[in-house]
Design an enzyme around this catalytic site. Sequence first.
Site, PDB file in Angstrom:
ATOM      1  N   ALA A 103       0.835  -1.207   0.000  1.00  0.00           N
ATOM      2  CA  ALA A 103       0.000   0.000   0.000  1.00  0.00           C
ATOM      3  C   ALA A 103       0.865   1.250   0.000  1.00  0.00           C
ATOM      4  O   ALA A 103       1.976   1.251   0.537  1.00  0.00           O
ATOM      5  CB  ALA A 103      -0.917   0.004   1.225  1.00  0.00           C
ATOM      6  N   ASP A 104       0.352   2.302  -0.627  1.00  0.00           N
ATOM      7  CA  ASP A 104       1.012   3.599  -0.535  1.00  0.00           C
ATOM      8  C   ASP A 104       0.112   4.535   0.275  1.00  0.00           C
ATOM      9  O   ASP A 104      -0.960   4.131   0.740  1.00  0.00           O
ATOM     10  CB  ASP A 104       1.343   4.161  -1.920  1.00  0.00           C
ATOM     11  N   SER A 105       0.537   5.768   0.442  1.00  0.00           N
ATOM     12  CA  SER A 105      -0.213   6.678   1.308  1.00  0.00           C
ATOM     13  C   SER A 105      -1.618   6.947   0.776  1.00  0.00           C
ATOM     14  O   SER A 105      -2.566   7.075   1.561  1.00  0.00           O
ATOM     15  CB  SER A 105       0.549   7.987   1.509  1.00  0.00           C
ATOM     16  N   ASP A 110      -3.457   4.801  -0.917  1.00  0.00           N
ATOM     17  CA  ASP A 110      -4.220   3.592  -0.579  1.00  0.00           C
ATOM     18  C   ASP A 110      -4.715   3.648   0.864  1.00  0.00           C
ATOM     19  O   ASP A 110      -5.849   3.279   1.157  1.00  0.00           O
ATOM     20  CB  ASP A 110      -3.362   2.327  -0.749  1.00  0.00           C
TER      21      ASP A 110
END
Length: 75
Positions: free
Chosen positions: A33-35, A37
């Site tokens: 996940a990224d920020s 997400d």
Amino acid sequence: MIYDKVCQMLSYQLGIDEDKISASSDIFEDLGADSLDVVTLLMSLEDEFGLTIDDDQAQDFHTVGDVVSFIENNT
């Protein structure tokens, strides 16, 4: 039940198989996940469980288990 729902939401949002998600999975490192997400997930969790999650609380979420524990303790 909360754990299953969180896994289902993560699976859908991140496009990964639910079988690859465990309570000890790191949301960033293990699940990719990224920020953005995480922001989307937080909004989904708030809607699904009727919660308000502030930024300080969200910074404590590292694993799937952290998210589940928070929901269990705040619903």
